[in-house]
Design a protein around this motif. Structure first.
Motif: not given
Length: 268
Positions: A171-174, A193-197, A163-166
């Motif tokens: 917000s986070v996406s990964g 795999s599964k994308k997460v936001e 995950y990358l957290f801003d």
């Protein structure tokens, strides 16, 4: 044209969870002269698969990844405040020394590390977490790897979360990746795999949203496995051969064509 070295390196990259040493043994047998040139392949594999190592002075394993590599090739761990070298072929840590985290997001990194580690302990039997500043220091990388190896039962698996957290947008996406290899009397591998936001006003909220998304993904996988077991997998082969009798495979070498399989008399 693909070189022999590139082909051998591709074998390393495709190694299932927990089975790199087996792949290396195969390479030694098939292409022994290429083993010495595999260090870059080992490094890439370890960083992509979030290989874990034990660092001197730390009670926990730490992650090896492209997110925590330093300019001199060493790696660092924010939890133990150490840096270390890695022998990529043996997957071991060497020459640990003190390393102070230098980031404008240091407080957020420590908060995320504490909250995410607690959540991982709750949801995984065993796992390793890493939280690091990105190269630009504008975001924070949150990593998790959980391995389960059961060679006595002919399967191994790995769960990887990235995950990358801003910090500015909260917000986070990964992506969550699952890789499982089952190899009893066959060779079946699942990679998905599964994308997460997600977003939240607090670190604790971000971690809760990540845990919620990962739990949902786990439930989706469970339902998919049940559907496959009851439907698609059963359709791949006959439940019984055309004779409508189960074959005793341990006796197959002693069968005589026409008599044992077909039920008739064999010709002398």
């Amino acid at each position: 044209m693909v070189t022999k070295s590139e082909t051998v390196s591709s074998f390393v990259q495709a190694a299932p969870p927990g089975e790199l040493s087996n792949v290396v043994e195969d390479i030694k047998a098939l292409a022994p002269s290429e083993v010495r040139s595999l260090e870059p392949a080992f490094k890439k594999y370890n960083e992509e698969q979030y290989t874990t190592v034990k660092v001197s002075g730390s009670s926990q394993t730490v992650i090896v990844s492209s997110y925590n590599v330093l300019d001199d090739g060493r790696y660092f761990d924010t939890a133990s405040q150490t840096s270390f070298e890695v022998d990529h072929s043996s997957q071991t840590a060497l020459s640990a020394q003190s390393h102070t985290l230098d980031s404008r997001n240091a407080d957020a990194i420590q908060s995320l590390l504490k909250a995410f580690s607690a959540a991982a302990t709750e949801h995984f039997p065993s796992s390793t977490v890493g939280v690091y500043p990105t190269d630009s220091d504008s975001s924070i990388a949150i990593l998790l790897v959980a391995n389960k190896y059961s060679p006595q039962n002919f399967w191994n698996g790995r769960w990887r979360s990235t995950y990358l957290f801003d910090p500015s947008s909260k917000s986070v996406s990964g992506t969550v990746k699952v890789d499982v290899h089952y190899y009893e009397d066959g060779n079946v591998r699942m990679s998905t795999s599964k994308k997460v936001e997600a977003s939240s006003s607090s670190v604790e909220g971000i971690v809760r949203e990540i845990a919620k998304a990962e739990n949902k993904f786990q439930e989706e996988l469970n339902r998919a496995f049940s559907t496959l077991a009851e439907g698609s997998f059963k359709g791949l082969r006959r439940q019984l051969p055309v004779t409508r009798q189960r074959v005793e495979w341990e006796k197959i070498a002693g069968y005589r064509l026409g008599q044992d399989i077909g039920g008739g008399r064999s010709k002398s």
